[in-house]
Design an enzyme around this catalytic site. Sequence first.
Site, PDB file in Angstrom:
ATOM      1  N   CYS A  84       0.833  -1.209   0.000  1.00 26.48           N
ATOM      2  CA  CYS A  84       0.000   0.000   0.000  1.00 26.48           C
ATOM      3  C   CYS A  84       0.873   1.268   0.000  1.00 26.48           C
ATOM      4  CB  CYS A  84      -1.002  -0.066   1.143  1.00 26.48           C
ATOM      5  SG  CYS A  84      -2.438   0.935   0.829  1.00 26.48           S
ATOM      6  N   HIS A 180      -3.498  -5.219   1.383  1.00 22.47           N
ATOM      7  CA  HIS A 180      -2.820  -5.489   2.667  1.00 22.47           C
ATOM      8  C   HIS A 180      -2.810  -6.980   2.984  1.00 22.47           C
ATOM      9  CE1 HIS A 180      -2.485  -1.314   4.229  1.00 22.47           C
ATOM     10  NE2 HIS A 180      -3.481  -1.108   3.395  1.00 22.47           N
ATOM     11  N   GLU A 182      -1.148  -8.461   5.092  1.00 25.45           N
ATOM     12  CA  GLU A 182      -0.954  -8.666   6.540  1.00 25.45           C
ATOM     13  C   GLU A 182      -2.280  -8.586   7.308  1.00 25.45           C
ATOM     14  OE1 GLU A 182      -0.440  -6.037   4.878  1.00 25.45           O
ATOM     15  OE2 GLU A 182      -0.992  -4.253   6.015  1.00 25.45           O
TER      16      GLU A 182
HETATM   17  N1  GLN Z   1      -3.499   6.235   0.504  1.00 23.22           N
HETATM   18  C1  GLN Z   1      -2.365   5.999   1.344  1.00 23.22           C
HETATM   19  C2  GLN Z   1      -1.119   6.682   0.811  1.00 23.22           C
HETATM   20  O1  GLN Z   1      -0.976   6.908  -0.374  1.00 23.22           O
HETATM   21  C3  GLN Z   1      -2.078   4.523   1.466  1.00 23.22           C
HETATM   22  C4  GLN Z   1      -3.128   3.839   2.287  1.00 23.22           C
HETATM   23  C5  GLN Z   1      -2.631   2.624   2.991  1.00 23.22           C
HETATM   24  O2  GLN Z   1      -1.436   2.361   3.099  1.00 23.22           O
HETATM   25  N2  GLN Z   1      -3.570   1.879   3.522  1.00 23.22           N
HETATM   26  O3  GLN Z   1      -0.272   6.969   1.574  1.00 23.22           O
END
Ligand code: GLN
Length: 197
Positions: A84, A180, A182
């Site tokens: 992410c 995610h 995890e």
């Molecule tokens: N939208 C977030 C970002 O760009 C990422 C969201 C997340 O890691 N769950 O930092």
Amino acid sequence: MKIGVIGLQGDIAEHISAVHKAMREENISGEVVWIRKAEQINGLDRIILPGGESTTIGKLIVKAGIDVALREVAQKGTPIMGTCAGLVLLANEGDDHVVKTGQVLLGLMDIKIKRNAFGRQPESFETDLDISELGSRPFRGVFIRAPAIEKAGKNVQILAKFEDKIVAARQKNLLVTSFHPELTDDTRFHSYFLRLH
Ligand code: GLN
């Protein structure tokens, strides 16, 4: 095996327990370390850059000098997994907003990312993904204000797509997911990362 989770902001504890679980399942012995300082980076066999807020994590890793240490070991071939916000940070190119705000990117992977690529409504969702590297059983993708990969260089292997957007990819020792892994009980993605060579 010594695995470090970059732990300045984001879902650190969840990754630590997912790695422990994957190590048990893969019969790998070793330790998982919470990384707060650049000096802890050398000597790690694997590194995880967790999700969270990429702008915040970016600022904090620069302040700690972790950006320099990460670039060094990445170039030496240490496997790094970014989930992410971690995916955003590993990219070498961002969307217009990323360019405008000048947020930190490590620039290690030949991908162009778009933050919050799945819009605000719904900001978070779950869906089954086909990831052939993990076998035939679908993998549950948990997406939370997730980024996507808009463009990938030719040395980037696409591992998963959702609605025509690339949501998991690998470039040699670098592995990234928009979702995610995890946050599920399924440890196949972490196991795949531990076996990466
Ligand atoms: N939208 C977030 C970002 O760009 C990422 C969201 C997340 O890691 N769950 O930092």
